[in-house]
Each structure stands twice: as C-alpha cells, then as structure tokens.
Design a protein around this motif. Structure first.
Motif, PDB file in Angstrom:
ATOM      1  N   GLU A  48      19.955 -11.098  41.122  1.00  0.00           N
ATOM      2  CA  GLU A  48      20.109 -10.151  42.213  1.00  0.00           C
ATOM      3  C   GLU A  48      21.562 -10.172  42.689  1.00  0.00           C
ATOM      4  N   MET A  49      22.135  -8.989  42.917  1.00  0.00           N
ATOM      5  CA  MET A  49      23.497  -8.916  43.415  1.00  0.00           C
ATOM      6  C   MET A  49      23.468  -9.282  44.891  1.00  0.00           C
ATOM      7  N   VAL A  50      24.246 -10.290  45.274  1.00  0.00           N
ATOM      8  CA  VAL A  50      24.251 -10.727  46.662  1.00  0.00           C
ATOM      9  C   VAL A  50      25.530 -10.330  47.387  1.00  0.00           C
ATOM     10  N   SER A  51      26.594 -10.044  46.634  1.00  0.00           N
ATOM     11  CA  SER A  51      27.801  -9.548  47.281  1.00  0.00           C
ATOM     12  C   SER A  51      28.700  -8.868  46.265  1.00  0.00           C
ATOM     13  N   ILE A  52      29.560  -8.018  46.793  1.00  0.00           N
ATOM     14  CA  ILE A  52      30.567  -7.351  45.981  1.00  0.00           C
ATOM     15  C   ILE A  52      31.825  -7.243  46.832  1.00  0.00           C
ATOM     16  N   GLU A  53      32.957  -7.580  46.234  1.00  0.00           N
ATOM     17  CA  GLU A  53      34.249  -7.476  46.902  1.00  0.00           C
ATOM     18  C   GLU A  53      35.128  -6.534  46.090  1.00  0.00           C
ATOM     19  N   ILE A  54      35.755  -5.598  46.782  1.00  0.00           N
ATOM     20  CA  ILE A  54      36.628  -4.638  46.119  1.00  0.00           C
ATOM     21  C   ILE A  54      37.982  -4.671  46.810  1.00  0.00           C
ATOM     22  N   ASP A  55      39.013  -4.942  46.042  1.00  0.00           N
ATOM     23  CA  ASP A  55      40.367  -4.954  46.571  1.00  0.00           C
ATOM     24  C   ASP A  55      40.748  -3.515  46.951  1.00  0.00           C
ATOM     25  N   PRO A  56      41.340  -3.325  48.119  1.00  0.00           N
ATOM     26  CA  PRO A  56      41.723  -1.975  48.540  1.00  0.00           C
ATOM     27  C   PRO A  56      42.678  -1.260  47.568  1.00  0.00           C
ATOM     28  N   ILE A  57      43.322  -2.002  46.688  1.00  0.00           N
ATOM     29  CA  ILE A  57      44.221  -1.383  45.715  1.00  0.00           C
ATOM     30  C   ILE A  57      43.482  -0.399  44.803  1.00  0.00           C
ATOM     31  N   ALA A  58      42.174  -0.573  44.667  1.00  0.00           N
ATOM     32  CA  ALA A  58      41.369   0.294  43.799  1.00  0.00           C
ATOM     33  C   ALA A  58      41.050   1.631  44.467  1.00  0.00           C
ATOM     34  N   GLN A  59      41.444   1.786  45.693  1.00  0.00           N
ATOM     35  CA  GLN A  59      41.160   3.003  46.470  1.00  0.00           C
ATOM     36  C   GLN A  59      41.658   4.259  45.746  1.00  0.00           C
ATOM     37  N   GLY A  60      40.782   5.229  45.652  1.00  0.00           N
ATOM     38  CA  GLY A  60      41.162   6.516  45.103  1.00  0.00           C
ATOM     39  C   GLY A  60      40.893   6.709  43.625  1.00  0.00           C
ATOM     40  N   ASP A  61      40.742   5.639  42.870  1.00  0.00           N
ATOM     41  CA  ASP A  61      40.501   5.782  41.428  1.00  0.00           C
ATOM     42  C   ASP A  61      39.035   5.447  41.145  1.00  0.00           C
ATOM     43  N   VAL A  62      38.165   6.378  41.448  1.00  0.00           N
ATOM     44  CA  VAL A  62      36.717   6.159  41.355  1.00  0.00           C
ATOM     45  C   VAL A  62      36.270   5.808  39.934  1.00  0.00           C
ATOM     46  N   PRO A  63      36.695   6.534  38.881  1.00  0.00           N
ATOM     47  CA  PRO A  63      36.247   6.162  37.530  1.00  0.00           C
ATOM     48  C   PRO A  63      36.652   4.735  37.143  1.00  0.00           C
ATOM     49  N   MET A  64      37.870   4.317  37.500  1.00  0.00           N
ATOM     50  CA  MET A  64      38.294   2.949  37.197  1.00  0.00           C
ATOM     51  C   MET A  64      37.436   1.955  37.974  1.00  0.00           C
ATOM     52  N   LEU A  65      37.191   2.247  39.235  1.00  0.00           N
ATOM     53  CA  LEU A  65      36.395   1.361  40.076  1.00  0.00           C
ATOM     54  C   LEU A  65      34.987   1.207  39.528  1.00  0.00           C
ATOM     55  N   GLN A  66      34.391   2.282  39.073  1.00  0.00           N
ATOM     56  CA  GLN A  66      33.055   2.219  38.488  1.00  0.00           C
ATOM     57  C   GLN A  66      33.045   1.304  37.268  1.00  0.00           C
ATOM     58  N   ASP A  67      34.050   1.447  36.399  1.00  0.00           N
ATOM     59  CA  ASP A  67      34.143   0.586  35.214  1.00  0.00           C
ATOM     60  C   ASP A  67      34.344  -0.875  35.596  1.00  0.00           C
ATOM     61  N   LEU A  68      35.172  -1.120  36.610  1.00  0.00           N
ATOM     62  CA  LEU A  68      35.429  -2.501  37.038  1.00  0.00           C
ATOM     63  C   LEU A  68      34.184  -3.149  37.642  1.00  0.00           C
ATOM     64  N   ILE A  69      33.385  -2.388  38.365  1.00  0.00           N
ATOM     65  CA  ILE A  69      32.148  -2.930  38.939  1.00  0.00           C
ATOM     66  C   ILE A  69      31.190  -3.333  37.818  1.00  0.00           C
ATOM     67  N   VAL A  70      31.040  -2.452  36.845  1.00  0.00           N
ATOM     68  CA  VAL A  70      30.150  -2.757  35.714  1.00  0.00           C
ATOM     69  C   VAL A  70      30.649  -3.995  34.978  1.00  0.00           C
ATOM     70  N   ALA A  71      31.943  -4.079  34.715  1.00  0.00           N
ATOM     71  CA  ALA A  71      32.508  -5.232  33.991  1.00  0.00           C
ATOM     72  C   ALA A  71      32.343  -6.524  34.780  1.00  0.00           C
ATOM     73  N   ALA A  72      32.561  -6.480  36.089  1.00  0.00           N
ATOM     74  CA  ALA A  72      32.395  -7.676  36.919  1.00  0.00           C
ATOM     75  C   ALA A  72      30.934  -8.115  36.945  1.00  0.00           C
ATOM     76  N   HIS A  73      30.020  -7.162  36.981  1.00  0.00           N
ATOM     77  CA  HIS A  73      28.592  -7.479  36.963  1.00  0.00           C
ATOM     78  C   HIS A  73      28.214  -8.155  35.653  1.00  0.00           C
ATOM     79  N   HIS A  74      28.700  -7.624  34.545  1.00  0.00           N
ATOM     80  CA  HIS A  74      28.425  -8.242  33.237  1.00  0.00           C
ATOM     81  C   HIS A  74      28.982  -9.663  33.181  1.00  0.00           C
ATOM     82  N   ASN A  75      30.172  -9.857  33.712  1.00  0.00           N
ATOM     83  CA  ASN A  75      30.787 -11.180  33.722  1.00  0.00           C
ATOM     84  C   ASN A  75      29.941 -12.160  34.536  1.00  0.00           C
TER      85      ASN A  75
END
Length: 107
Positions: A48-75
C-alpha cells in the motif's frame, strides 16, 4: 531432503508463524525514488502506498512527473519484495522448511 514426518511436526506452528509474518509485514516499509529523488514513494509491506513526495522542481511537466511517479513506485515495490523475501526466508528457517524448493522464497 526434508523428512515428511518432521515437516508434519512443524506444521502445527504454521498458524502462529503466519500471524507473526503478517505482523512483521505491517512493520516493513520501503521508499523508492526516481529522477534523482525528484519523486519518492513509500510503500508498506502490504504494497500500500503510504506517502509520496514530489520536489517542486517537477512543477509544470506533467508527463515527466507521471513517469517519475511510476518509476519510483516500481523501485519501492522491488525493495518491499526483497524485504519480504528476507523475512520469509528467516521464517522458513524457523519452521525447518528452508531446505525445500519453494519458488519465490529461496535465496
């Protein structure tokens, strides 16, 4: 080779050991990251996902952010699976079943 009579003797402890394993899974957690720690996802031992942290630097690049979330989840999932494998291996040793070929549990 495992003696079936010894195995039967050990099976009466299975329920207690299963409860112990369930309790230990509740305490396991792992954090996966991606993009040089731009995204961090933490999972518990129940996947179960209990937390997610996103650096504000990712702001505005939604496709990149989506890929990074998936990759972090897999990791994080890989780390949880490894932790479960370690815990399961020690539990199987306690039960005297470590010599058996059980897929996914033998290191």
């Amino acid at each position: 080779m495992v003696n079936p009579f010894e195995m039967m003797k050990n099976l009466k402890n299975v329920e207690a050991n299963a409860a112990k394993m369930k309790e230990e899974l509740g305490r396991i957690s792992a954090t996966g990251s991606s993009g040089g720690n731009i995204v961090k996802v933490t999972l518990n031992g129940k996947f179960e996902m209990v937390s997610i942290e996103i650096d504000p630097i990712a702001q505005g690049d939604v496709p990149m952010l989506q890929d990074l979330i998936v990759a972090a989840h897999h990791n994080a999932m890989e780390k949880i699976q490894e932790a479960i494998k370690e815990k399961s291996g020690s539990l199987l040793k306690e039960m005297g079943l470590d010599g058996m070929n059980i897929p996914g549990f033998n290191a």
